[in-house]
Design an enzyme around this catalytic site. Structure first.
Site, PDB file in Angstrom:
ATOM      1  CD  GLU A  80     -54.848  -8.460 -39.030  1.00 24.39           C
ATOM      2  OE1 GLU A  80     -54.689  -9.614 -38.601  1.00 24.39           O
ATOM      3  OE2 GLU A  80     -54.404  -8.065 -40.134  1.00 24.39           O
ATOM      4  CB  CYS A 142     -50.596  -2.898 -37.830  1.00 22.15           C
ATOM      5  SG  CYS A 142     -50.508  -1.584 -39.056  1.00 22.15           S
ATOM      6  CG  HIS A 165     -53.541  -4.945 -41.639  1.00 27.35           C
ATOM      7  ND1 HIS A 165     -53.066  -5.841 -40.713  1.00 27.35           N
ATOM      8  CD2 HIS A 165     -52.607  -3.941 -41.701  1.00 27.35           C
ATOM      9  CE1 HIS A 165     -51.901  -5.401 -40.236  1.00 27.35           C
ATOM     10  NE2 HIS A 165     -51.608  -4.259 -40.811  1.00 27.35           N
TER      11      HIS A 165
HETATM   12  N1  PCA Z   1     -49.312  -0.488 -41.592  1.00 27.37           N
HETATM   13  C1  PCA Z   1     -48.158  -0.998 -40.894  1.00 27.37           C
HETATM   14  C2  PCA Z   1     -47.786   0.078 -39.929  1.00 27.37           C
HETATM   15  C3  PCA Z   1     -48.506   1.286 -40.354  1.00 27.37           C
HETATM   16  C4  PCA Z   1     -49.506   0.826 -41.315  1.00 27.37           C
HETATM   17  O1  PCA Z   1     -50.408   1.511 -41.810  1.00 27.37           O
HETATM   18  C5  PCA Z   1     -48.369  -2.391 -40.313  1.00 27.37           C
HETATM   19  O2  PCA Z   1     -49.086  -3.190 -40.923  1.00 27.37           O
HETATM   20  O3  PCA Z   1     -47.792  -2.720 -39.274  1.00 27.37           O
END
Ligand code: PCA
Length: 204
Positions: A80, A142, A165
């Site tokens: 990100e 996240c 992610h």
């Molecule tokens: N993904 C979520 C919250 C926890 C996770 O593993 C997110 O993308 O916000």
């Protein structure tokens, strides 16, 4: 040994497994190029997770903070670029559902990561793993944790912080039924490659 704080999240919403938790548990206690990885799983809870992160940072004093989250439906590994000062979206695991809230009342609108995200993506692609930079970490947990990690990094020179992610694992994809998945070993290898690039940046 210099420490890396590697965080993952517990399961949430209709994702009954969170592969980030499994990655963090697998890498906890291992070392890489002289850095020790300390793995911690965070709660999917707006209030608790931020406090947990701050507590782990104080305890571990990491040089690198890398947080991982599941992005169910994505099919690439996506480092990100930016975290925004917004909390909004689905309920967390305690049923709290923020609407258009700020993470920090008088905080910056956004922070850019100082992880080598371009080199992570190039390295992943070179080694055969689909990856691209993501320009939004959303407004859920996240993004919230990425923002908190970056607040700390901005206040402490020399600290690298950011967020990646990842797609679902095969196990989760089968259990969920409507999202693509990756082999767990590939997810793990992908994160190790990202850590290698981050360590290279830290040693620069
Ligand atoms: N993904 C979520 C919250 C926890 C996770 O593993 C997110 O993308 O916000």
């Amino acid at each position: 040994m210099t420490k890396i704080l590697l965080t993952g999240f517990e399961p949430f919403l209709d994702y009954k497994i969170n592969p980030t938790m499994q990655i963090v548990e697998t890498l906890h206690g291992t070392s890489m190029d002289g850095y020790e990885i300390v793995g911690r799983t965070l709660s999917v809870d707006f209030q608790q997770s931020a406090q947990q992160l701050k507590q782990y940072i104080t305890e571990i004093q990491p040089a690198i903070i890398l947080s991982l989250g599941l992005a169910g439906g994505r099919y690439k590994i996506t480092p990100e670029r930016i975290a925004i000062n917004v909390k909004d979206g689905e309920p967390d695991n305690n049923g709290y559902t923020p609407v258009d809230e700020s993470i920090a009342a008088d905080g910056e609108d956004a922070y850019l990561t100082n992880l080598p995200i371009r080199r992570m993506v190039e390295r992943l692609n070179k080694e055969g793993y689909p990856a691209e930079i993501s320009n939004t970490a959303g407004t859920y947990l996240c993004n919230n944790i990425m923002y908190e990690g970056l607040v700390y990094a901005k206040q402490h020179t020399g600290i690298l912080a950011g967020f990646i992610h990842i797609p679902a694992s095969f196990e989760l994809a089968i259990q969920h039924g409507k999202i693509p998945g990756w082999n767990m070993q590939d997810l793990l290898k992908g994160i190790k490659l990202c850590l290698e690039e981050t360590i290279r940046e830290a040693n620069h």
